[in-house]
Design an enzyme around this catalytic site. Sequence first.
Site, mmCIF file in Angstrom:
data_model
loop_
_atom_site.group_PDB
_atom_site.id
_atom_site.type_symbol
_atom_site.label_atom_id
_atom_site.label_comp_id
_atom_site.label_asym_id
_atom_site.label_seq_id
_atom_site.Cartn_x
_atom_site.Cartn_y
_atom_site.Cartn_z
ATOM 1 N N ASP A 176 1.650 3.324 -5.783
ATOM 2 C CA ASP A 176 2.720 3.432 -6.787
ATOM 3 C C ASP A 176 2.266 2.892 -8.141
ATOM 4 O O ASP A 176 2.510 3.509 -9.179
ATOM 5 C CB ASP A 176 3.962 2.650 -6.339
ATOM 6 C CG ASP A 176 4.755 3.417 -5.287
ATOM 7 O OD1 ASP A 176 4.603 4.652 -5.223
ATOM 8 O OD2 ASP A 176 5.507 2.788 -4.527
ATOM 9 N N THR A 203 -4.586 -2.899 -2.006
ATOM 10 C CA THR A 203 -3.502 -3.111 -1.034
ATOM 11 C C THR A 203 -4.094 -3.417 0.334
ATOM 12 O O THR A 203 -5.016 -2.726 0.801
ATOM 13 C CB THR A 203 -2.507 -1.943 -0.887
ATOM 14 O OG1 THR A 203 -1.560 -2.308 0.118
ATOM 15 C CG2 THR A 203 -3.120 -0.604 -0.523
HETATM 16 P P1 FBP Z 1 1.409 -3.571 -1.680
HETATM 17 O O1 FBP Z 1 1.662 -2.182 -1.170
HETATM 18 O O2 FBP Z 1 2.065 -3.839 -2.971
HETATM 19 O O3 FBP Z 1 -0.049 -3.878 -1.698
HETATM 20 O O4 FBP Z 1 2.044 -4.616 -0.662
HETATM 21 C C1 FBP Z 1 1.920 -4.435 0.699
HETATM 22 C C2 FBP Z 1 2.632 -5.490 1.514
HETATM 23 O O5 FBP Z 1 1.793 -6.590 1.766
HETATM 24 C C3 FBP Z 1 3.133 -4.869 2.808
HETATM 25 O O6 FBP Z 1 2.155 -4.975 3.816
HETATM 26 C C4 FBP Z 1 4.403 -5.625 3.062
HETATM 27 O O7 FBP Z 1 5.344 -4.831 3.732
HETATM 28 C C5 FBP Z 1 4.918 -5.920 1.679
HETATM 29 O O8 FBP Z 1 3.797 -5.971 0.845
HETATM 30 C C6 FBP Z 1 5.672 -7.225 1.621
HETATM 31 O O9 FBP Z 1 6.157 -7.383 0.338
HETATM 32 P P2 FBP Z 1 6.628 -8.762 -0.284
HETATM 33 O O10 FBP Z 1 5.402 -9.487 -0.723
HETATM 34 O O11 FBP Z 1 7.452 -8.352 -1.461
HETATM 35 O O12 FBP Z 1 7.359 -9.526 0.766
#
Ligand code: FBP
Length: 550
Positions: A176, A203
Amino acid sequence: MNVSPLQSARYEYTPKLPGMLRHGIADICVKEGEATQSVADQEKIQALFPNTYGKKEITFQKGANTSAAKKQVVGVILSGGQAPGGHNVVCGLYDALKATNKENVLLGFKGGPSGLIQDDFIIFDDEYIDQFRNTGGFDIIGSGRTKLETEDQFKIAAQVCEKHGVTAIVIIGGDDSNTNAAVLAEYMAAHNTGVQVIGCPKTIDGDLKNEDIEASFGFDTATKTYSELIGNIERDCNSSKKYWHFIKVMGRSASHVALECALETQPNVCLISEEVAEKKMSLSEIADQIADSVEKRAADGMNFGVVIIPEGVVEFVPEFKALIAEINEMLAGEKADAFNALADWNAKYEFISKGLSAESMKVFEILPQAIQQQLFLDRDPHGNVQVSLIESEKLFSAMVGAKLAQRASYTGKYTAMHHFFGYEGRCAFPSNFDADYCYSLGYNAFMLIQYGYTGYLSKVSNLSKPAEEWVAGGMPITKMMNMERRHGEDKPVIRKALVELDGAPFKYFEAHRAEWAEKTCYTFPGAIQYFGPASVCDLTTRTLALEKGE
Ligand code: FBP
């Protein structure tokens, strides 16, 4: 600042660059390749990106640096969830920028993309940046999930850049965020701002990959960290022989993390969300599959085991997906306020039972109350259910218990333990692979800026080989885009990479899982090693090795 002995030692580590970037800034030149096309919907993407579409892929190589000499002021943004190695992207960018011209400046916009809009930044210097070399986390400037997508936001971004003489922005993010980088690059080009935009693939979920991007950074370290913990649990349960461990691992949507951990540790069961969707499996069928393993192992006197669950799996179960869609509809706009204002869970339950279809209500009813309530927690800024907050490990262990209770053939003893490995791995000290890869991505991002490219993703490939053989260059982000339906509108986005069921990593897992389900075939990867032979310390994932046919 107090630092641990490991941190001090990691400060001394010199990340390895691809051979082609090792000659010194004066000896890096560009080789342009073929013009590119988007992976699908070419006409639509071209119409939306008239200034940045169709550009050529590029590779760096040894040769006289022909880039124009100009002072660069670069702004960097960390976007989305933390991923090990993010600090090294910033360090690589900083080192290349300063090696090119001491007068160049690197700004760090704070707290994610909102830092750009709020004009909130720091200016990096050696003393500050040296505290973050080869360390985990994003605390160097912080991160955030604000989406940069509106015309107003882009206008403000352009004003902020003009105010500080910013010549380029580097966005370090997932699919994104890099989609937004492409849109921002197009805006900056269309308005002749002179500001270039470059993305870097981040990610832990591993779902930003395609024929050009072999891996997103952070996936290597996060999966190694989870695999170490899972291996330790396997050793524990093989020692005490009395628990079934249900382990949920992060990965919002795709199951790359779960699959990689399974390849590393050979658990008894690992669910793969993409397969669940493909086979249209119900919650009950999934619980049966796990219960079969529990029963078979119990028949051999083994009342213990390990199950890996990808955190997004519930959204791939068709009946559950339909339920979530109905709940999203039920909570849309002001209806959420009406729901939240209800006095207690009984009142909310009544509201829910009136709002859901009969099929979804049937699914809702079989869920433990804690899970029912978790489905009504706040959505993230992109409108997604926060799957990390749904305790699917408890859902499945309870359903398996219920299944076993109904099976006359089962005479074992079943005690479940629960774990969620997510935040434990996202800020680990980056493995040598991620330290090297990230530093290279940042260094390379600056070379793209220096050579005037915009709307490109920093690309380092040939990653299953030693760093010396890595290939550095850039790929237009528009090449990775297609049109998808998002929030009721067709939008240009980078295609998310789900686990391919005909890909080598899944095929390997599929070929072995029946044996793993019945026998005890655990493998114990142990902790990440930072010092020692390259065969132990620099190895990347089984996923990448299998994808490369190694
Ligand atoms: P990105 O896609 O932004 O890299 O984040 C992935 C992630 O780590 C997922 O594995 C998880 O579901 C989510 O972020 C958790 O988000 P938050 O840090 O907002 O709790």
